[in-house]
Design a protein around this motif. Structure first.
Motif, short mmCIF file in Angstrom:
data_model
loop_
_atom_site.label_atom_id
_atom_site.label_comp_id
_atom_site.label_asym_id
_atom_site.label_seq_id
_atom_site.Cartn_x
_atom_site.Cartn_y
_atom_site.Cartn_z
N GLY A 235 -0.43 2.81 -0.91
CA GLY A 235 0.93 2.31 -1.00
C GLY A 235 1.17 1.01 -0.27
O GLY A 235 2.29 0.77 0.18
N SER A 236 0.15 0.17 -0.19
CA SER A 236 0.27 -1.06 0.58
C SER A 236 0.00 -2.29 -0.27
O SER A 236 -0.47 -2.20 -1.42
CB SER A 236 -0.71 -1.05 1.76
OG SER A 236 -0.43 0.00 2.65
N LEU A 237 0.32 -3.43 0.32
CA LEU A 237 -0.06 -4.73 -0.21
C LEU A 237 -1.04 -5.35 0.77
O LEU A 237 -0.84 -5.24 1.98
CB LEU A 237 1.16 -5.64 -0.35
CG LEU A 237 2.22 -5.20 -1.36
CD1 LEU A 237 3.53 -5.95 -1.11
CD2 LEU A 237 1.74 -5.45 -2.78
N PRO A 238 -2.08 -6.01 0.31
CA PRO A 238 -3.03 -6.60 1.26
C PRO A 238 -2.44 -7.84 1.93
O PRO A 238 -1.57 -8.52 1.37
CB PRO A 238 -4.23 -6.97 0.37
CG PRO A 238 -3.63 -7.23 -0.95
CD PRO A 238 -2.48 -6.27 -1.09
N GLU A 239 -2.91 -8.12 3.12
CA GLU A 239 -2.41 -9.29 3.85
C GLU A 239 -2.61 -10.57 3.07
O GLU A 239 -1.80 -11.49 3.15
CB GLU A 239 -3.09 -9.38 5.22
CG GLU A 239 -2.66 -8.28 6.18
CD GLU A 239 -3.26 -8.46 7.56
OE1 GLU A 239 -3.93 -9.49 7.78
OE2 GLU A 239 -3.05 -7.58 8.41
N VAL A 240 -3.69 -10.66 2.27
CA VAL A 240 -3.95 -11.88 1.52
C VAL A 240 -2.84 -12.15 0.50
O VAL A 240 -2.54 -13.31 0.19
CB VAL A 240 -5.32 -11.81 0.81
CG1 VAL A 240 -5.35 -10.74 -0.28
CG2 VAL A 240 -5.71 -13.16 0.24
N VAL A 241 -2.18 -11.10 -0.01
CA VAL A 241 -1.08 -11.29 -0.94
C VAL A 241 0.12 -11.90 -0.23
O VAL A 241 0.81 -12.78 -0.76
CB VAL A 241 -0.70 -9.95 -1.60
CG1 VAL A 241 0.68 -10.01 -2.24
CG2 VAL A 241 -1.73 -9.58 -2.66
N LEU A 242 0.38 -11.45 1.01
CA LEU A 242 1.50 -11.98 1.77
C LEU A 242 1.21 -13.38 2.28
O LEU A 242 2.01 -14.30 2.11
CB LEU A 242 1.83 -11.04 2.94
CG LEU A 242 2.10 -9.58 2.58
CD1 LEU A 242 2.43 -8.79 3.84
CD2 LEU A 242 3.23 -9.47 1.57
N ALA A 243 0.06 -13.55 2.91
CA ALA A 243 -0.27 -14.85 3.51
C ALA A 243 -0.53 -15.92 2.47
O ALA A 243 -0.27 -17.10 2.70
CB ALA A 243 -1.49 -14.69 4.42
N GLY A 244 -1.04 -15.51 1.32
CA GLY A 244 -1.41 -16.49 0.29
C GLY A 244 -0.31 -16.82 -0.68
O GLY A 244 -0.51 -17.60 -1.61
N GLY A 245 0.89 -16.22 -0.49
CA GLY A 245 2.00 -16.54 -1.37
C GLY A 245 1.86 -16.00 -2.77
O GLY A 245 2.30 -16.63 -3.74
N HIS A 246 1.26 -14.82 -2.93
CA HIS A 246 1.05 -14.25 -4.27
C HIS A 246 2.14 -13.27 -4.68
O HIS A 246 2.17 -12.85 -5.84
CB HIS A 246 -0.30 -13.53 -4.32
CG HIS A 246 -1.47 -14.41 -4.05
ND1 HIS A 246 -1.94 -15.33 -4.96
CD2 HIS A 246 -2.27 -14.52 -2.95
CE1 HIS A 246 -2.99 -15.97 -4.44
NE2 HIS A 246 -3.20 -15.50 -3.22
N LEU A 247 3.02 -12.87 -3.76
CA LEU A 247 4.01 -11.83 -4.06
C LEU A 247 5.23 -12.45 -4.73
O LEU A 247 6.00 -13.19 -4.11
CB LEU A 247 4.42 -11.11 -2.79
CG LEU A 247 5.48 -9.99 -2.95
CD1 LEU A 247 4.98 -8.91 -3.92
CD2 LEU A 247 5.85 -9.40 -1.60
N ARG A 248 5.43 -12.13 -5.99
CA ARG A 248 6.62 -12.58 -6.72
C ARG A 248 7.82 -11.72 -6.34
O ARG A 248 8.94 -12.21 -6.26
CB ARG A 248 6.39 -12.50 -8.23
CG ARG A 248 5.29 -13.44 -8.72
CD ARG A 248 5.08 -13.30 -10.22
NE ARG A 248 6.33 -13.54 -10.94
CZ ARG A 248 6.58 -13.10 -12.16
NH1 ARG A 248 5.68 -12.36 -12.80
NH2 ARG A 248 7.72 -13.38 -12.75
N GLY A 249 7.59 -10.44 -6.12
CA GLY A 249 8.68 -9.56 -5.72
C GLY A 249 8.41 -8.13 -6.11
O GLY A 249 7.58 -7.84 -6.97
N LEU A 250 9.12 -7.21 -5.45
CA LEU A 250 9.15 -5.81 -5.85
C LEU A 250 10.22 -5.68 -6.91
O LEU A 250 11.40 -5.96 -6.67
CB LEU A 250 9.45 -4.91 -4.65
CG LEU A 250 8.42 -4.99 -3.52
CD1 LEU A 250 8.82 -4.04 -2.37
CD2 LEU A 250 7.02 -4.64 -4.01
N ALA A 251 9.83 -5.25 -8.10
CA ALA A 251 10.67 -5.40 -9.28
C ALA A 251 11.94 -4.56 -9.25
O ALA A 251 12.88 -4.87 -10.00
CB ALA A 251 9.86 -5.09 -10.54
N HIS A 252 12.01 -3.53 -8.42
CA HIS A 252 13.24 -2.73 -8.41
C HIS A 252 14.38 -3.44 -7.67
O HIS A 252 15.53 -3.00 -7.74
CB HIS A 252 12.99 -1.36 -7.77
CG HIS A 252 12.65 -1.40 -6.32
ND1 HIS A 252 11.37 -1.63 -5.86
CD2 HIS A 252 13.41 -1.26 -5.20
CE1 HIS A 252 11.35 -1.62 -4.54
NE2 HIS A 252 12.58 -1.40 -4.12
#
Length: 342
Positions: A235-252
C-alpha cells in the motif's frame, strides 16, 4: 516544514516557441518534458475503476471503437462515468490477438480508495454485458460486498496491478513511449502489468495507473514503473515516485487536493498511499466565496496524517500558456498547481 522545489514555468517553453517545431510535429510529451512543470493535480478524479480485457485494436474512443460490442461499451461507459467511475479496456502486454472470440476475459474492479481501504477484485467473465447493471452507486461508495453479491465469481486479487496507457490512436506518445515501459515492467513482473486505454494526461507519457490505490503516474521509465508496482504490495508509493516528480495524483481526490497531498508527501517523505487525508480548511460557504486573483485561484486545505499530525496548506491553481496537451493540437493553456504552507 521544508517546502519542496516547484519548477517554474519557462516563458519560452510555455509559449511553444522554444522548440521551433510546427504544432503537432514533435510529440507533445517531449515538449512537456522540457517544460518540467509539476504533474500534481493532473489525475482525472475517479471513484472506482472497471477494467475489461479486450485485445485487438483500440480507437480514439476505445469503449465503442474496438472489438468489444459497441452497444455494450457505450452502456458500460455511461453507467460507470455517471457514478463517478472510469472504464478501461486492458490487454496483456504484447498480446497481438485481434479479438478474444468466445474465450473468457479477465475483469478487474477497484474501489474504496476514498475510504482509506482500497480493494481490488478479479475474475473471468464470458459476457461483458453482465457488468452494465452493477450497483454503481454502492461501488462508488466503496462497497466491495455489493460487487461480490452481484458477481459472485469475482474474488479478491492478491497483487496490485500496473496499467500502462498504450492507446496510440488517442495519442502517439502513449504508444511510442508507453509500450516500452509496459514491456520492461511485464518482463520483470509478468501478469501484474497490463496495457490499457486512455487514462488522461498523454502530455505526461509514459503514464501509468496503480490499482487498487488509484495512484496515477507520469513520466515513467521501466525501473520507476517496477518500483511503483513493488511498493504497492504494502500500500505504498516508492520514494523515487515522490522525489522524481512522477505522482500525478491519487484519483479519488479533486485536482487541487491531489496537489496538496503530493506536496505533503514530498515534504515529509510519506509513502503510504492511505496515510493522509485532505479536507478543505474552511466551510463550504467560505470555499465558494474565495476570490480569484487574476488567472489564479487559491484554496486552503488541511492535510492530516493518521498519526495525528496536520499541515495547513494553500494550493494555487494557475492557468498558463503551455505546449500542446495532445499530439497534433496547437499550444494551449493548462491549469498548473503550486502549494505552500498556510
Amino acid at each position: 516544514m521544508t517546502a519542496q522545489p516547484q519548477p517554474p514555468v519557462p516563458a519560452a517553453a510555455a509559449s511553444g516557441a522554444a522548440n521551433g517545431a510546427a504544432p503537432g510535429r514533435e510529440p507533445c510529451s517531449r515538449q512537456w518534458d522540457r517544460l518540467a512543470a509539476p504533474l500534481w493535480g493532473s489525475a482525472a478524479r475517479t471513484a472506482f475503476w472497471v477494467c475489461v480485457e479486450q485485445p485487438g485494436p483500440w480507437g480514439v474512443h476505445a469503449l465503442v471503437e474496438s472489438r468489444l460490442d459497441p452497444a455494450v461499451g457505450a452502456a458500460l461507459d455511461a453507467a460507470t462515468r455517471s457514478a463517478g467511475g472510469r472504464p478501461l479496456l486492458i490487454r496483456a502486454v504484447g498480446d497481438r490477438r485481434q479479438d478474444i472470440g468466445t474465450t473468457l476475459r479477465r475483469v478487474y474492479l477497484a474501489g474504496g480508495a476514498a475510504t482509506g481501504r482500497p480493494w481490488l477484485l478479479q475474475g473471468l467473465i464470458a459476457d461483458p454485458s453482465a457488468l452494465v447493471d452493477l450497483p454503481w452507486a454502492q461501488i462508488a461508495g466503496g462497497d466491495q460486498a455489493a460487487v461480490r453479491a452481484a458477481l459472485p465469481d469475482l474474488e479478491p486479487c492478491p497483487d496490485p496491478l500496473l496499467l500502462v496507457c498504450t492507446n496510440g490512436k488517442r495519442d502517439r506518445c502513449c504508444a511510442e513511449r508507453g509500450r516500452a515501459v509496459a514491456g520492461y515492467a511485464a518482463g520483470q513482473r509478468g501478469a501484474t502489468v497490463w496495457e490499457c486505454t486512455h487514462t488522461g494526461g498523454h502530455r505526461f507519457a509514459p503514464t501509468g495507473l496503480i490499482l487498487p490505490a488509484g495512484a496515477m503516474l507520469g513520466r515513467l521509465d521501466g525501473p520507476v514503473a517496477v518500483a511503483a508496482l513493488d511498493a504497492a504490495r504494502d500500500g505504498s508509493l516508492p520514494e523515487v515516485v515522490l522525489a522524481g516528480g512522477h505522482l500525478r495524483g491519487l484519483a479519488h481526490l479533486e485536482p487541487a487536493a491531489q496537489a496538496a497531498d503530493a506536496y505533503i508527501r514530498g515534504t515529509i517523505g510519506e509513502t503510504s498511499s492511505a496515510a493522509l487525508q485532505v479536507t478543505p480548511a474552511d466551510d463550504g460557504l467560505l470555499a465558494r466565496l474565495r476570490g480569484r486573483l487574476g488567472s489564479r485561484t487559491e484554496t486552503s486545505y488541511v492535510v492530516r496524517h493518521r498519526d495525528g499530525r496536520s499541515w495547513p496548506v494553500v494550493v494555487t491553481a494557475r492557468k498558463v500558456p503551455t505546449p500542446p496537451a495532445s499530439c497534433g493540437k496547437a499550444p494551449g493553456a493548462e491549469t498548473l498547481y503550486a502549494v505552500r504552507p498556510a
